[in-house]
Design an enzyme around this catalytic site. Structure first.
Site, PDB file in Angstrom:
ATOM      1  N   VAL A 245       9.094 -25.266  -3.473  1.00 48.83           N
ATOM      2  CA  VAL A 245       9.095 -26.770  -2.975  1.00 48.83           C
ATOM      3  C   VAL A 245       9.331 -27.804  -4.313  1.00 48.83           C
ATOM      4  O   VAL A 245       8.131 -27.833  -4.941  1.00 48.83           O
ATOM      5  CB  VAL A 245       8.117 -27.023  -2.166  1.00 48.83           C
ATOM      6  CG1 VAL A 245       7.991 -28.609  -1.692  1.00 48.83           C
ATOM      7  CG2 VAL A 245       8.036 -25.938  -0.879  1.00 48.83           C
ATOM      8  N   HIS A 247      11.178 -31.435  -6.401  1.00 46.10           N
ATOM      9  CA  HIS A 247      11.595 -32.571  -6.126  1.00 46.10           C
ATOM     10  C   HIS A 247      12.205 -33.402  -7.398  1.00 46.10           C
ATOM     11  O   HIS A 247      12.891 -34.538  -7.135  1.00 46.10           O
ATOM     12  CB  HIS A 247      10.696 -33.766  -5.212  1.00 46.10           C
ATOM     13  CG  HIS A 247       9.340 -33.888  -5.956  1.00 46.10           C
ATOM     14  ND1 HIS A 247       8.303 -33.143  -6.432  1.00 46.10           N
ATOM     15  CD2 HIS A 247       9.036 -35.046  -6.546  1.00 46.10           C
ATOM     16  CE1 HIS A 247       7.465 -33.971  -7.349  1.00 46.10           C
ATOM     17  NE2 HIS A 247       7.983 -34.959  -7.291  1.00 46.10           N
ATOM     18  N   TYR A 304       3.036 -36.630   0.291  1.00 44.66           N
ATOM     19  CA  TYR A 304       1.732 -36.152  -0.221  1.00 44.66           C
ATOM     20  C   TYR A 304       0.607 -36.012   0.817  1.00 44.66           C
ATOM     21  O   TYR A 304       0.405 -37.098   1.608  1.00 44.66           O
ATOM     22  CB  TYR A 304       1.354 -36.919  -1.313  1.00 44.66           C
ATOM     23  CG  TYR A 304      -0.008 -36.800  -2.109  1.00 44.66           C
ATOM     24  CD1 TYR A 304      -0.055 -35.492  -2.882  1.00 44.66           C
ATOM     25  CD2 TYR A 304      -0.960 -37.288  -1.573  1.00 44.66           C
ATOM     26  CE1 TYR A 304      -0.977 -35.093  -3.568  1.00 44.66           C
ATOM     27  CE2 TYR A 304      -2.444 -36.633  -1.987  1.00 44.66           C
ATOM     28  CZ  TYR A 304      -2.375 -35.734  -3.052  1.00 44.66           C
ATOM     29  OH  TYR A 304      -3.559 -35.191  -3.957  1.00 44.66           O
ATOM     30  N   GLU A 443      -3.635 -26.946   3.019  1.00 46.81           N
ATOM     31  CA  GLU A 443      -4.876 -26.672   2.311  1.00 46.81           C
ATOM     32  C   GLU A 443      -5.772 -26.108   3.402  1.00 46.81           C
ATOM     33  O   GLU A 443      -7.024 -25.635   2.809  1.00 46.81           O
ATOM     34  CB  GLU A 443      -5.303 -27.818   1.632  1.00 46.81           C
ATOM     35  CG  GLU A 443      -4.569 -28.227   0.483  1.00 46.81           C
ATOM     36  CD  GLU A 443      -5.277 -29.205  -0.564  1.00 46.81           C
ATOM     37  OE1 GLU A 443      -6.738 -29.546  -0.269  1.00 46.81           O
ATOM     38  OE2 GLU A 443      -4.576 -29.670  -1.552  1.00 46.81           O
TER      39      GLU A 443
END
Length: 553
Positions: A245, A247, A304, A443
Site C-alpha cells: 500500500v 502513495h 490516515y 490496528e
C-alpha cells in the site's frame, strides 16, 4: 595515484569537498601554498580520526602562525602526549561519487598532532624544530609531487567523466562511494563519512525517471538486475505474496520490491487514488515490466487512521486469492518499509511457523479502547493528511458475535489458510462493517481476528500479549522508548517514529525481525544502499551449494 594516498587523507580535514575543474585545482594549490602559514589548526584534522588537538591555552601561538621554535615550543596535552606543530602535505580527494569525477587537491597546511598518531598521520610531515636544518619535505619535493598529481588529473578527469556519463545512463539510482562492510562494523571513520553524505543536498531520484526506464522493459529488467535473481528449490515450492500500500516515492517502492524480489513470488501494488499522475504511471510501469507484479483491481483514496487503509490491504488480499500463484504466506508492506532478510532466509523462517500467523496482538489499554468505543467521523484536516477521523460523543455498540477486542499494528504475516477462511467468513464481514467508524481499524482488525477461536493459525485468547518487539513482522523505533528498549535513533524522527540512519544497520540486521520501518533516502541514502548490498550478499551466501533457477526460467 597510489590508492593508499586517498585513504590516508580521506579524513585529514573536515573541510567540505567541492566540485573542481582542473584550473580550480591549480588555483587552490597555489592559494593554499601562499597562505600555508595562516591555516587554523582546528580545521586540519577530522575529529573522527584525531581524539584531540593541541589545546589553545597550552600552545598560545598555535600552529597557524610563522613562529620560531623558541617562540612556539612543543607542548603536551592533558594526557602527557607530546604535541608538535608540523607541516603536512594534504591531499583532498574530491570524491568519486556517481555524479562527481575524482579530483585531487594538493596543498600545504600546518597542523598539530600528538605523537601516538605519528605512524598514521605524520608520515608526510616534519617538526618545525628540524624544518630549518633539513627542509623536510622540501618545497621542491612537494611541488614535484603536486605536478605529478595534477598530470594524473589531466588523464583521470577525462576518463572518469566519460565513465560517469556512461554510468548515469545505465544506473538510474544514485550510488555513493561508501564501504558498507565498514558501516555494518560501525567503523567510526566510515560512519562519519555517511554523515557527511547525509548533509549534502542530493538530487532526488524522480518518479519521472522510473517512468522513462520502464518504457523499455527488457532494459529496465537488465539494468535493475531482476534477470539475475535466482531461486532455490526451497523457495520455489514456498512462494510468498505481498500487499504493498503506497502513495509516493516511486523509486523507493521499486527498491523495496527489488530487495524482496523473487520470480516465484507475487506482488500486489495498491497505490492511493490521490497519488500524483507521475507516481501512478511509475507503478503501472513496474506492473507492466515485471510479470509477477500487478496493480490492485480496486483502489481507495487512503486517509490516515481511517478504514480506507485497511480496505486497501483487503483489496490486494482479494486479488491475491484469485492469483494462479499458490502462495503460502502473505506480507503487507508500505512504501517506507524495507526487508532485513533475503527471500531465502524469510522462507526458511516462515516454514518454521507451520501454518501459524505472525503479528502483534495485545490487550488494549483504557486509552486505546477509546478508539473503538466511540463513533468517529472523517473530517477535513488543514495539514498533510487532508482528512482525519474525529471522535464524537456517540458511543458504539459492542463488537458483533461477542468478539473480544485486541490491538496491534497494521503489519501482518498471514497464512494462506487464514486468509482463505476470512475471505468466506460472515464474522469477518460483520466485524469489518462494525469497524468502519472506528479510529485506525487496521490496528485492531487483524490483532482481534487472529484471536478468534478456531481460525487457522489461531493465537488463543488466553495466550499472553504479543508485542511489536516479539512479533517479527516489523521493527519500529519509537522516540519515547529509545535508550530503554533500543538504542537511540541516528536518523530523524517523524510523529515519534525513527527514520533510521546508517549507524543502525548492525542493530537492524541482528535484532531478528523480518522487515523494518521507516526508511527515507532523503534522510539517509547510505543505509538503504548498504542494506541492498548486504541482502544481496546474504541471498548468494544462503543459496550457495543449492540447485538454482535464475530469472523467470
Amino acid at each position: 595515484m597510489p590508492p593508499d594516498v586517498g585513504k590516508f587523507l580521506s579524513a585529514s580535514s573536515h573541510r567540505r569537498p567541492e566540485k573542481f575543474t582542473k584550473n580550480h585545482v591549480l588555483h587552490h594549490f597555489q592559494d593554499e601554498l601562499m597562505k600555508r602559514g595562516s591555516a587554523d589548526r582546528h580545521q586540519s584534522l577530522d575529529p573522527a580520526v584525531m581524539s584531540g588537538v593541541c589545546p589553545t591555552e597550552q600552545s598560545p601561538e598555535g600552529c597557524g602562525h610563522e613562529t620560531s621554535a623558541e617562540q612556539n615550543p612543543s607542548t603536551t596535552d592533558s594526557h602527557g602526549n607530546f604535541c608538535v606543530c608540523s607541516v603536512m602535505l594534504v591531499v583532498y580527494v574530491v570524491n568519486s561519487t556517481a555524479d562527481t569525477p575524482a579530483v585531487y587537491v594538493v596543498f600545504l597546511r600546518k597542523v598539530p598532532a600528538f605523537k601516538p598518531l605519528e605512524p598514521v598521520l605524520m608520515s608526510a610531515k616534519c617538526s618545525p624544530l628540524r624544518l630549518r636544518k633539513k627542509l623536510c619535505p622540501s618545497l621542491l619535493s612537494l611541488l614535484t609531487l603536486s605536478v605529478l598529481l595534477l598530470v594524473s588529473i589531466k588523464y583521470s578527469f577525462i576518463s572518469e567523466s566519460a565513465d560517469f556519463a556512461s554510468l548515469s545512463v545505465h544506473q538510474p539510482i544514485h550510488k555513493h562511494a561508501i564501504n558498507c562492510a565498514a558501516i555494518y562494523d560501525l567503523d567510526p571513520a566510515e560512519v562519519g563519512k555517511s554523515l557527511i553524505i547525509r548533509r549534502k543536498k542530493m538530487v532526488e531520484d524522480k518518479d519521472k525517471s522510473l517512468i522513462q526506464l520502464t518504457r523499455n522493459c527488457s532494459s529496465f529488467i537488465k539494468i535493475r538486475g531482476y534477470d539475475e535473481v535466482c531461486v532455490s528449490e526451497e523457495e520455489k515450492v514456498f512462494p510468498l505474496a505481498y500487499s504493498l500500500v503506497v502513495h509516493k516515492y516511486a523509486w523507493m517502492v521499486e527498491r523495496l520490491i527489488r530487495a524482496a524480489y523473487s520470480p516465484n513470488n507475487i506482488y500486489c501494488i495498491h497505490y492511493d487514488q490521490k497519488s500524483s499522475a507521475e507516481f501512478t504511471a511509475a507503478m503501472e510501469g513496474l506492473a507492466r515490466c515485471l510479470p509477477n507484479v500487478f496493480i490492485a483491481s480496486k483502489r481507495e483514496s487512503v486517509f490516515y487512521a481511517s478504514i480506507s487503509r485497511l480496505k486497501a490491504d483487503l483489496n490486494c488480499l482479494s486479488d491475491l486469492m484469485g492469483s494462479e500463484v499458490r502462495w503460502r504466506y502473505v506480507i503487507n508492506l508500505c512504501g517506507q518499509d524495507f526487508p532485513l532478510k533475503s527471500n531465502i532466509e524469510l522462507v526458511s523462517e516462515l516454514k518454521l511457523l507451520n501454518g501459524s500467523n505472525m503479528l502483534e496482538t495485545s490487550r488494549p489499554s483504557e486509552l486505546k479502547k477509546q478508539r473503538f468505543s466511540f463513533h468517529f467521523e472523517l473530517k477535513d484536516a488543514s495539514f498533510e493528511y487532508l482528512k482525519l477521523p474525529v471522535k464524537t460523543e456517540q458511543k458504539k455498540p459492542p463488537p458483533p458475535h461477542g468478539i473480544e477486542m485486541f490491538i496491534g499494528n497494521a503489519y501482518f504475516v498471514l497464512s494462506r489458510e487464514f486468509v482463505e477462511h476470512l475471505h468466506s467468513s460472515p464474522v469477518m464481514k460483520d466485524f469489518l462493517e462494525w469497524s468502519e467508524d472506528t479510529y485506525s481499524p487496521d490496528e485492531h482488525f487483524w490483532a482481534t481476528l487472529v484471536r478468534l477461536p478456531g481460525v487457522p493459525g489461531e493465537v488463543p485468547r488466553s495466550q499472553a500479549d504479543i508485542t511489536d518487539l516479539m512479533s517479527k513482522t516489523r521493527l519500529v523505533k519509537w522516540h519515547y522508548l529509545e535508550e530503554s528498549l533500543y538504542p537511540p535513533c541516528t536518523g530523524e524522527h517523524v510523529r515519534s517514529v525513527c527514520i533510521f540512519g546508517a549507524a543502525e544497520m548492525h542493530w537492524l540486521l541482528n535484532y531478528g525481525h523480518w522487515f523494518a520501518n521507516k526508511f527515507d533516502p532523503k534522510v539517509d541514502p547510505v543505509l538503504i544502499q548498504c542494506l541492498e548490498e548486504k541482502l544481496e550478499e546474504k541471498r548468494k551466501l544462503f543459496q550457495s551449494g543449492t540447485s538454482l533457477t535464475c530469472g523467470w526460467g
